[in-house]
Design a protein around this motif. Structure first.
Motif, PDB file in Angstrom:
ATOM      1  N   GLU A  55     -29.361   4.963 -89.907  1.00 55.94           N
ATOM      2  CA  GLU A  55     -28.637   6.211 -89.731  1.00 55.94           C
ATOM      3  C   GLU A  55     -29.129   7.305 -90.662  1.00 55.94           C
ATOM      4  O   GLU A  55     -28.998   8.480 -90.362  1.00 55.94           O
ATOM      5  CB  GLU A  55     -27.141   5.971 -89.943  1.00 55.94           C
ATOM      6  N   LYS A  56     -29.678   6.956 -91.832  1.00 59.57           N
ATOM      7  CA  LYS A  56     -30.071   7.954 -92.811  1.00 59.57           C
ATOM      8  C   LYS A  56     -31.532   8.339 -92.626  1.00 59.57           C
ATOM      9  O   LYS A  56     -32.400   7.479 -92.542  1.00 59.57           O
ATOM     10  CB  LYS A  56     -29.838   7.425 -94.223  1.00 59.57           C
ATOM     11  N   PHE A  57     -31.777   9.655 -92.561  1.00 57.85           N
ATOM     12  CA  PHE A  57     -33.153  10.117 -92.463  1.00 57.85           C
ATOM     13  C   PHE A  57     -33.248  11.504 -93.090  1.00 57.85           C
ATOM     14  O   PHE A  57     -32.243  12.223 -93.217  1.00 57.85           O
ATOM     15  CB  PHE A  57     -33.621  10.172 -91.006  1.00 57.85           C
ATOM     16  N   THR A  58     -34.446  11.866 -93.500  1.00 51.48           N
ATOM     17  CA  THR A  58     -34.736  13.228 -93.942  1.00 51.48           C
ATOM     18  C   THR A  58     -36.029  13.678 -93.284  1.00 51.48           C
ATOM     19  O   THR A  58     -36.962  12.885 -93.111  1.00 51.48           O
ATOM     20  CB  THR A  58     -34.879  13.332 -95.476  1.00 51.48           C
ATOM     21  N   LEU A  59     -36.070  14.942 -92.899  1.00 56.42           N
ATOM     22  CA  LEU A  59     -37.256  15.539 -92.303  1.00 56.42           C
ATOM     23  C   LEU A  59     -37.582  16.787 -93.108  1.00 56.42           C
ATOM     24  O   LEU A  59     -36.790  17.733 -93.147  1.00 56.42           O
ATOM     25  CB  LEU A  59     -36.999  15.899 -90.839  1.00 56.42           C
ATOM     26  N   GLU A  60     -38.730  16.782 -93.798  1.00 57.14           N
ATOM     27  CA  GLU A  60     -39.083  17.914 -94.647  1.00 57.14           C
ATOM     28  C   GLU A  60     -40.543  18.289 -94.439  1.00 57.14           C
ATOM     29  O   GLU A  60     -41.388  17.438 -94.153  1.00 57.14           O
ATOM     30  CB  GLU A  60     -38.830  17.583 -96.118  1.00 57.14           C
ATOM     31  N   LEU A  61     -40.824  19.581 -94.576  1.00 56.84           N
ATOM     32  CA  LEU A  61     -42.179  20.077 -94.387  1.00 56.84           C
ATOM     33  C   LEU A  61     -43.079  19.586 -95.512  1.00 56.84           C
ATOM     34  O   LEU A  61     -42.764  19.764 -96.687  1.00 56.84           O
ATOM     35  CB  LEU A  61     -42.176  21.608 -94.345  1.00 56.84           C
ATOM     36  N   LEU A  62     -44.198  18.954 -95.143  1.00 56.97           N
ATOM     37  CA  LEU A  62     -45.177  18.512 -96.132  1.00 56.97           C
ATOM     38  C   LEU A  62     -46.236  19.580 -96.353  1.00 56.97           C
ATOM     39  O   LEU A  62     -46.560  19.940 -97.481  1.00 56.97           O
ATOM     40  CB  LEU A  62     -45.845  17.211 -95.686  1.00 56.97           C
ATOM     41  N   CYS A  63     -46.794  20.109 -95.256  1.00 59.37           N
ATOM     42  CA  CYS A  63     -47.829  21.126 -95.379  1.00 59.37           C
ATOM     43  C   CYS A  63     -48.015  21.839 -94.046  1.00 59.37           C
ATOM     44  O   CYS A  63     -47.565  21.363 -92.994  1.00 59.37           O
ATOM     45  CB  CYS A  63     -49.160  20.509 -95.825  1.00 59.37           C
ATOM     46  N   VAL A  85     -52.183  27.234 -86.398  1.00 61.71           N
ATOM     47  CA  VAL A  85     -51.409  26.765 -87.544  1.00 61.71           C
ATOM     48  C   VAL A  85     -50.597  25.558 -87.086  1.00 61.71           C
ATOM     49  O   VAL A  85     -49.911  25.627 -86.061  1.00 61.71           O
ATOM     50  CB  VAL A  85     -50.452  27.851 -88.082  1.00 61.71           C
ATOM     51  N   SER A  86     -50.697  24.467 -87.829  1.00 63.42           N
ATOM     52  CA  SER A  86     -49.958  23.246 -87.477  1.00 63.42           C
ATOM     53  C   SER A  86     -49.115  22.780 -88.649  1.00 63.42           C
ATOM     54  O   SER A  86     -49.595  22.737 -89.788  1.00 63.42           O
ATOM     55  CB  SER A  86     -50.919  22.132 -87.055  1.00 63.42           C
ATOM     56  N   SER A  87     -47.868  22.445 -88.363  1.00 64.04           N
ATOM     57  CA  SER A  87     -46.939  21.974 -89.391  1.00 64.04           C
ATOM     58  C   SER A  87     -46.895  20.452 -89.386  1.00 64.04           C
ATOM     59  O   SER A  87     -46.753  19.821 -88.334  1.00 64.04           O
ATOM     60  CB  SER A  87     -45.538  22.533 -89.139  1.00 64.04           C
ATOM     61  N   GLN A 103     -37.128   1.491 -97.123  1.00 67.69           N
ATOM     62  CA  GLN A 103     -37.412   2.814 -96.558  1.00 67.69           C
ATOM     63  C   GLN A 103     -38.817   2.853 -95.955  1.00 67.69           C
ATOM     64  O   GLN A 103     -39.735   2.217 -96.454  1.00 67.69           O
ATOM     65  CB  GLN A 103     -37.301   3.883 -97.648  1.00 67.69           C
ATOM     66  N   ILE A 104     -38.937   3.566 -94.870  1.00 69.47           N
ATOM     67  CA  ILE A 104     -40.236   3.777 -94.243  1.00 69.47           C
ATOM     68  C   ILE A 104     -40.457   5.283 -94.117  1.00 69.47           C
ATOM     69  O   ILE A 104     -39.523   6.028 -93.786  1.00 69.47           O
ATOM     70  CB  ILE A 104     -40.321   3.062 -92.877  1.00 69.47           C
ATOM     71  N   GLU A 105     -41.669   5.726 -94.436  1.00 65.57           N
ATOM     72  CA  GLU A 105     -42.003   7.139 -94.382  1.00 65.57           C
ATOM     73  C   GLU A 105     -43.138   7.363 -93.396  1.00 65.57           C
ATOM     74  O   GLU A 105     -44.175   6.697 -93.452  1.00 65.57           O
ATOM     75  CB  GLU A 105     -42.412   7.665 -95.763  1.00 65.57           C
ATOM     76  N   PHE A 106     -42.924   8.303 -92.511  1.00 67.39           N
ATOM     77  CA  PHE A 106     -43.935   8.701 -91.540  1.00 67.39           C
ATOM     78  C   PHE A 106     -44.348  10.140 -91.810  1.00 67.39           C
ATOM     79  O   PHE A 106     -43.612  10.921 -92.411  1.00 67.39           O
ATOM     80  CB  PHE A 106     -43.393   8.628 -90.112  1.00 67.39           C
ATOM     81  N   LEU A 107     -45.526  10.500 -91.332  1.00 68.04           N
ATOM     82  CA  LEU A 107     -45.903  11.895 -91.193  1.00 68.04           C
ATOM     83  C   LEU A 107     -45.902  12.208 -89.708  1.00 68.04           C
ATOM     84  O   LEU A 107     -46.392  11.413 -88.894  1.00 68.04           O
ATOM     85  CB  LEU A 107     -47.276  12.169 -91.800  1.00 68.04           C
ATOM     86  N   VAL A 108     -45.335  13.352 -89.346  1.00 73.85           N
ATOM     87  CA  VAL A 108     -45.253  13.753 -87.937  1.00 73.85           C
ATOM     88  C   VAL A 108     -45.750  15.186 -87.819  1.00 73.85           C
ATOM     89  O   VAL A 108     -45.660  15.981 -88.762  1.00 73.85           O
ATOM     90  CB  VAL A 108     -43.815  13.626 -87.386  1.00 73.85           C
ATOM     91  N   CYS A 109     -46.309  15.515 -86.655  1.00 77.37           N
ATOM     92  CA  CYS A 109     -46.804  16.877 -86.443  1.00 77.37           C
ATOM     93  C   CYS A 109     -46.050  17.524 -85.290  1.00 77.37           C
ATOM     94  O   CYS A 109     -45.539  16.856 -84.394  1.00 77.37           O
ATOM     95  CB  CYS A 109     -48.312  16.895 -86.190  1.00 77.37           C
ATOM     96  N   GLU A 110     -46.012  18.846 -85.346  1.00 76.81           N
ATOM     97  CA  GLU A 110     -45.289  19.634 -84.348  1.00 76.81           C
ATOM     98  C   GLU A 110     -46.272  20.349 -83.437  1.00 76.81           C
ATOM     99  O   GLU A 110     -47.237  20.958 -83.901  1.00 76.81           O
ATOM    100  CB  GLU A 110     -44.396  20.667 -85.041  1.00 76.81           C
ATOM    101  N   ASP A 111     -46.026  20.264 -82.139  1.00 74.46           N
ATOM    102  CA  ASP A 111     -46.785  21.050 -81.168  1.00 74.46           C
ATOM    103  C   ASP A 111     -45.984  22.309 -80.872  1.00 74.46           C
ATOM    104  O   ASP A 111     -44.903  22.256 -80.288  1.00 74.46           O
ATOM    105  CB  ASP A 111     -47.006  20.242 -79.885  1.00 74.46           C
ATOM    106  N   ASN A 112     -46.528  23.465 -81.284  1.00 71.75           N
ATOM    107  CA  ASN A 112     -45.789  24.714 -81.096  1.00 71.75           C
ATOM    108  C   ASN A 112     -46.083  25.395 -79.759  1.00 71.75           C
ATOM    109  O   ASN A 112     -45.547  26.468 -79.472  1.00 71.75           O
ATOM    110  CB  ASN A 112     -46.082  25.684 -82.243  1.00 71.75           C
ATOM    111  N   ASP A 113     -46.951  24.761 -78.924  1.00 73.79           N
ATOM    112  CA  ASP A 113     -47.223  25.281 -77.570  1.00 73.79           C
ATOM    113  C   ASP A 113     -47.685  26.737 -77.573  1.00 73.79           C
ATOM    114  O   ASP A 113     -47.346  27.520 -76.672  1.00 73.79           O
ATOM    115  CB  ASP A 113     -45.992  25.132 -76.669  1.00 73.79           C
ATOM    116  N   THR A 114     -48.452  27.118 -78.609  1.00 74.41           N
ATOM    117  CA  THR A 114     -49.017  28.460 -78.650  1.00 74.41           C
ATOM    118  C   THR A 114     -50.506  28.343 -78.990  1.00 74.41           C
ATOM    119  O   THR A 114     -51.002  27.262 -79.285  1.00 74.41           O
ATOM    120  CB  THR A 114     -48.333  29.345 -79.716  1.00 74.41           C
ATOM    121  N   GLU A 115     -51.185  29.470 -78.958  1.00 79.22           N
ATOM    122  CA  GLU A 115     -52.594  29.489 -79.333  1.00 79.22           C
ATOM    123  C   GLU A 115     -52.794  29.779 -80.818  1.00 79.22           C
ATOM    124  O   GLU A 115     -53.928  29.863 -81.292  1.00 79.22           O
ATOM    125  CB  GLU A 115     -53.347  30.531 -78.487  1.00 79.22           C
ATOM    126  N   GLU A 116     -51.706  29.891 -81.555  1.00 78.98           N
ATOM    127  CA  GLU A 116     -51.801  30.140 -82.996  1.00 78.98           C
ATOM    128  C   GLU A 116     -52.386  28.913 -83.689  1.00 78.98           C
ATOM    129  O   GLU A 116     -51.917  27.787 -83.498  1.00 78.98           O
ATOM    130  CB  GLU A 116     -50.420  30.450 -83.577  1.00 78.98           C
TER     131      GLU A 116
END
Length: 279
Positions: free
Chosen positions: A2-10, A267-269, A252-265
């Protein structure tokens, strides 16, 4: 779970529409569904290298022409990048040597993808691969059910030769909804005997056209039973499309995940996702 955190790495300047990633030794390998490159990003130095996957690669390939590289996986010293199969020119699998970062083989998987559609009872317009796992013996390929029939399917494929020597088992999954829209697979990774997957809700009935993003979930599947252990909504605003293991402890398990912003910019978070796995 149930417990999770999602924070920007870079944020990585120079990569757009990130769709898959691998983490190893403080380095990220990233693919983008608009791009003809594999990107190698060193986190500490912020150094970015581009590795061509196709002839005359572009950062932002026109939609009708793009290879739509949506899935990346690795085993030992080999990296594999898959096209989504959602159109005729999206059927490539690119094999890269992990040491030299050179392409060693390009395979047209049209026959395999057609066989998967047959076994999974998926119409061509609903076929859209978004995740891949290889454990040395079995391939697990994930169909994103964002087509009209919402067919979320995991294909288990035995056989190292994906061209003409393989067997296929398909398993359907009914994933939860966000705001009334069914989530659909966007990536997955194998950790021990668990498949951890991402799935997003996007308000569209097309595997080709984008829609309003309504959020993403994480879940796990027991690799022995192919049953879902848990699902959890982790964002109501982002389409998370890539997942890789960062580090793991007993509780605890830690993943890195990436976001698809569906633009031509370009920049990837990249986000760090921590999940409590203690009982």
């Amino acid at each position: 779970m149930e417990k999770f955190t999602l924070e920007l790495l870079c944020q990585i300047i120079g990569i757009g529409s990130a769709s898959g990633l691998i983490y190893k030794d403080n380095t990220l390998l990233v693919i983008g569904d608009n791009s003809g490159f594999l990107y190698e990003y060193t986190i500490n130095s912020k150094n970015l290298k581009r590795i061509p996957l196709v002839e005359q690669p572009l950062e932002n390939t026109p939609k009708k022409d793009k290879n739509d590289f949506e899935a990346i996986t690795c085993f030992q010293d080999q990296i594999y990048v898959f096209g989504s199969g959602s159109t005729e020119n999206r059927n490539k699998m690119i094999q890269i040597d992990a040491t030299t970062k050179q392409v060693v083989n390009t395979t047209n998987l049209e026959d395999l993808y057609l066989a998967m559609q047959h076994f999974g009872k998926i119409k061509s317009e609903d076929f859209n691969l978004e995740g891949a796992i290889f454990d040395g013996e079995r391939w697990f390929l994930f169909n994103r059910g964002n087509g009209e029939k919402t067919k979320n399917v995991v294909f288990t494929i035995n056989g190292k030769n994906l061209s003409n020597n393989y067997s296929i088992v398909s398993t359907d999954f009914k994933l939860p909804k966000i705001k009334g829209v069914r989530t659909s697979f966007t990536d997955a990774i194998l950790v021990d005997d668990k498949i951890y997957f991402l799935a997003s809700a996007e308000d569209t009935a097309s595997t080709y056209d984008d829609g309003e993003v309504l959020g993403s979930i994480i879940g796990s599947i027991d690799i022995n039973t192919m049953k879902i252990d848990f699902t959890k909504t982790i964002t109501k605003t982002k389409k998370l499309e890539g997942i890789t293991l960062y580090q793991k402890s007993e509780d605890q398990i830690e993943f890195l995940v990436c976001e698809d912003n569906d633009t031509e910019e370009l920049v990837s978070s990249i986000y760090k996702l921590k999940i409590d796995i203690s009982e």
